[in-house]
Scaffold this motif. Structure first.
Motif, PDB file in Angstrom:
ATOM      1  N   VAL A   1      44.555  58.118   4.702  1.00  0.00           N
ATOM      2  CA  VAL A   1      43.926  59.203   3.946  1.00  0.00           C
ATOM      3  C   VAL A   1      42.696  58.680   3.191  1.00  0.00           C
ATOM      4  O   VAL A   1      41.650  59.343   3.134  1.00  0.00           O
ATOM      5  N   THR A   2      42.815  57.473   2.641  1.00  0.00           N
ATOM      6  CA  THR A   2      41.684  56.854   1.946  1.00  0.00           C
ATOM      7  C   THR A   2      40.515  56.628   2.907  1.00  0.00           C
ATOM      8  O   THR A   2      39.355  56.843   2.551  1.00  0.00           O
ATOM      9  N   TYR A   3      40.826  56.185   4.124  1.00  0.00           N
ATOM     10  CA  TYR A   3      39.781  55.967   5.133  1.00  0.00           C
ATOM     11  C   TYR A   3      39.074  57.280   5.466  1.00  0.00           C
ATOM     12  O   TYR A   3      37.838  57.332   5.522  1.00  0.00           O
ATOM     13  N   TRP A   4      39.850  58.337   5.692  1.00  0.00           N
ATOM     14  CA  TRP A   4      39.241  59.641   6.024  1.00  0.00           C
ATOM     15  C   TRP A   4      38.247  60.062   4.943  1.00  0.00           C
ATOM     16  O   TRP A   4      37.145  60.501   5.233  1.00  0.00           O
ATOM     17  N   TRP A   5      38.672  59.888   3.688  1.00  0.00           N
ATOM     18  CA  TRP A   5      37.809  60.301   2.570  1.00  0.00           C
ATOM     19  C   TRP A   5      36.589  59.381   2.453  1.00  0.00           C
ATOM     20  O   TRP A   5      35.456  59.836   2.347  1.00  0.00           O
ATOM     21  N   SER A   6      36.799  58.080   2.520  1.00  0.00           N
ATOM     22  CA  SER A   6      35.691  57.128   2.327  1.00  0.00           C
ATOM     23  C   SER A   6      34.692  57.167   3.478  1.00  0.00           C
ATOM     24  O   SER A   6      33.552  56.737   3.327  1.00  0.00           O
ATOM     25  N   HIS A   7      35.100  57.707   4.633  1.00  0.00           N
ATOM     26  CA  HIS A   7      34.190  57.844   5.769  1.00  0.00           C
ATOM     27  C   HIS A   7      33.726  59.297   5.947  1.00  0.00           C
ATOM     28  O   HIS A   7      33.276  59.684   7.022  1.00  0.00           O
ATOM     29  N   ALA A   8      33.870  60.077   4.858  1.00  0.00           N
ATOM     30  CA  ALA A   8      33.321  61.441   4.804  1.00  0.00           C
ATOM     31  C   ALA A   8      33.863  62.352   5.903  1.00  0.00           C
ATOM     32  O   ALA A   8      33.196  63.284   6.343  1.00  0.00           O
ATOM     33  N   MET A   9      35.102  62.092   6.325  1.00  0.00           N
ATOM     34  CA  MET A   9      35.734  62.951   7.338  1.00  0.00           C
ATOM     35  C   MET A   9      36.416  64.150   6.704  1.00  0.00           C
ATOM     36  O   MET A   9      36.644  65.156   7.373  1.00  0.00           O
ATOM     37  N   ILE A  10      36.793  64.013   5.423  1.00  0.00           N
ATOM     38  CA  ILE A  10      37.451  65.126   4.723  1.00  0.00           C
ATOM     39  C   ILE A  10      36.769  65.334   3.362  1.00  0.00           C
ATOM     40  O   ILE A  10      36.100  64.431   2.843  1.00  0.00           O
ATOM     41  N   SER A  11      37.000  66.509   2.810  1.00  0.00           N
ATOM     42  CA  SER A  11      36.395  66.876   1.520  1.00  0.00           C
ATOM     43  C   SER A  11      37.136  66.211   0.363  1.00  0.00           C
ATOM     44  O   SER A  11      38.285  65.778   0.499  1.00  0.00           O
ATOM     45  N   ASP A  12      36.476  66.157  -0.789  1.00  0.00           N
ATOM     46  CA  ASP A  12      37.118  65.645  -2.003  1.00  0.00           C
ATOM     47  C   ASP A  12      38.373  66.455  -2.314  1.00  0.00           C
ATOM     48  O   ASP A  12      39.411  65.901  -2.702  1.00  0.00           O
ATOM     49  N   LYS A  13      38.249  67.762  -2.122  1.00  0.00           N
ATOM     50  CA  LYS A  13      39.374  68.663  -2.446  1.00  0.00           C
ATOM     51  C   LYS A  13      40.597  68.338  -1.575  1.00  0.00           C
ATOM     52  O   LYS A  13      41.711  68.197  -2.093  1.00  0.00           O
ATOM     53  N   THR A  14      40.391  68.214  -0.272  1.00  0.00           N
ATOM     54  CA  THR A  14      41.508  67.922   0.641  1.00  0.00           C
ATOM     55  C   THR A  14      42.096  66.548   0.336  1.00  0.00           C
ATOM     56  O   THR A  14      43.320  66.361   0.354  1.00  0.00           O
ATOM     57  N   TYR A  15      41.232  65.591   0.048  1.00  0.00           N
ATOM     58  CA  TYR A  15      41.702  64.241  -0.307  1.00  0.00           C
ATOM     59  C   TYR A  15      42.613  64.296  -1.532  1.00  0.00           C
ATOM     60  O   TYR A  15      43.731  63.749  -1.517  1.00  0.00           O
TER      61      TYR A  15
END
Length: 474
Positions: A238-252
């Motif tokens: 989940v951290t990778y998805w967020w740090s690589h801009a694959m998901i929004s701040d909200k979803t993270y």
């Protein structure tokens, strides 16, 4: 993929070639069996359809691991190109669970051949790992690829423990068939869910050796983008998805606050968040290499993406950079279903009532035994003095580098050589840190299947691993 919703039961036919004494599979016990000679000769491959001429020997066939259930595992051995008698034996396992090492490891990663686009023949892979070692590809457990069980319920209730025990029986019996490998150095390698298989098999071998006076000369293990620990894998993903801009701040934030990453099965609320992230926010990407083009269908749409469930996700691989082709799995499914190919491989001799597939949906759905963490086994392997290497392609979002780093940090190992860039052909191949008892390395720009995306860098990594030396600093 041709196997879903289908009752699987191979006919009750034992291979005439496998007239081997009954094996006692106790907690770790495997009685010795007589073999070699005729069986080895019967397994020799003269040539595969469309194969270029090669100087090395190849063998393939079945080893029965449980006579009562009629479970038999399929293997393919590519001996070393030069001086095979002096080279170690390297076992390669793919994960899934339920995916084939013939489809992935052998055919698009570290094996000597690549299947061409028409699946009419094979091309040579100049970065094959059999330039350095003898490669043994094992399709495990029964139900994967050509490996089968005559007891259909085996495929509807399987998991880590039986896979490790059957793989040990396979290795003991295989070494009887190929006695020249008996005292050879053995290394176990693999990727993805083989992050479970590899250390679990190593532990079985260590216990077997304690009982039978170091009968198998196990020297070390190496795993890539490896499923390691539920909590750290999930948090790291989940951290990778967020740090690589694959998901929004909200979803993270929602994922972090809603999901209990320790759990084997997540709540419906958490699962729906994962689905939302993948369906609405990822877009049509290859999750196994987020910067590579996905394999598109002929109508231009993306390949059907299987939902990745955490923590026990389906590590299905839908693809295939440097001549990167995201559709190679399709070529394997054509080539290995050809009757002439199966005949040359001594495969499917019992006429399994389903097509050979790169991954088994049936096994994946019915995987009922998965360890929460293999970190305790890491501690055992390090204490036993085994060489332990862990590598990570850094553009994989399925078992990402962040997940692996979180897991390894939990071991709290002292640093021997601090973090530095390693090089291949005067370019940074990745970064590495050497700990007391373990080496960690990243491979820059590689996806989930590191040797597929970065074959030259992967071969350099493998060379350093076999030598037990740190990766080159220049």
């Amino acid at each position: 993929m041709g196997m879903a919703n289908r009752e699987i039961s191979a006919p009750m036919v034992l291979l005439s070639l496998l007239l081997i004494a009954v094996v006692d599979v106790g907690s770790h016990g495997v009685k010795g069996v007589k073999g070699g000679g005729e069986e080895e000769a019967a397994d020799r491959i003269t040539a595969l359809p469309g194969q270029p001429k090669v100087s090395f020997q190849q063998y393939s066939g079945y080893v029965t691991v449980n006579h009562v259930a009629g479970r038999a595992l399929f293997y393919w051995l590519n001996e070393a190109v030069h001086d095979p008698l002096s080279k170690p034996l390297v076992i390669w396992l793919n994960g899934g669970p339920g995916c084939s090492s013939v489809a992935y490891g052998a055919s698009e990663e570290i094996g000597p051949f690549r299947i061409n686009k028409t699946a009419s023949g094979l091309n040579l892979n100049k970065f094959s790992w059999n330039t350095l070692a003898n490669l043994l590809f094992l399709e495990t457990p029964a139900g994967v690829g050509f490996s089968y069980s005559n007891k259909s319920s085996d495929l509807l209730d399987t998991g880590d423990s039986r896979t490790a025990k059957d793989s040990l029986v396979f290795l003991v019996r295989w070494l009887e068939r190929f006695p020249r490998y008996k005292h050879r150095e053995v290394y176990i390698t693999g990727e993805s869910y083989a992050g479970h298989y590899v250390p679990q098999l190593a532990r079985e071998i260590m216990a077997y050796n304690a009982k039978y006076n170091h009968a198998i000369n196990l020297k070390g293990i190496m795993v890539g983008n490896a499923v390691t620990d539920n909590y750290y894998d999930n948090l790291g993903t989940v951290t990778y998805w967020w740090s690589h801009a694959m998901i929004s701040d909200k979803t993270y934030r929602q994922l972090i606050n809603t999901c209990d990453f320790h759990r084997q099965k997540e709540s419906n609320e958490c699962e729906s968040l994962y689905s939302y992230a993948m369906d609405q926010e990822f877009g049509n990407i290859d999750q196994y290499n987020i910067y590579a083009p996905p394999c598109n269908n002929s109508d231009g749409s993306g390949a059907t993406r299987q939902t990745i469930r955490l923590p026990h996700r389906s590590h299905r691989i839908f693809r295939q950079i440097s001549g990167y082709d995201p559709c190679t799995e399709k070529y394997a499914e054509i080539y290995y279903n050809r009757p002439d190919v199966q005949k040359a491989l001594h495969a499917n001799t019992t006429k399994i009532p389903y097509r050979w597939t790169a991954c088994s949906e049936v096994l994946n759905r019915n995987w009922n035994d998965t360890a929460e963490s293999v970190l305790p086994i890491y501690r055992e392997m390090i204490a036993a003095g085994l060489r332990v290497w862990v590598f990570s392609g850094d553009v994989d979002s399925v078992v990402p580098v962040t997940a692996t780093r979180y897991s390894l940090a939990h071991l709290k190992l002292a640093t021997k050589i601090p973090w530095y860039p390693w090089y291949v052909k005067k370019q940074v191949g990745g970064w590495t840190e050497v700990y007391e008892g373990l080496t960690f390395a990243t491979v820059r720009g590689a996806g989930h299947e590191v040797p597929l995306f970065k074959p030259r860098a992967a071969l350099e990594l493998f060379k350093s691993f076999l030598r037990g030396l740190p990766l080159p600093k220049s």
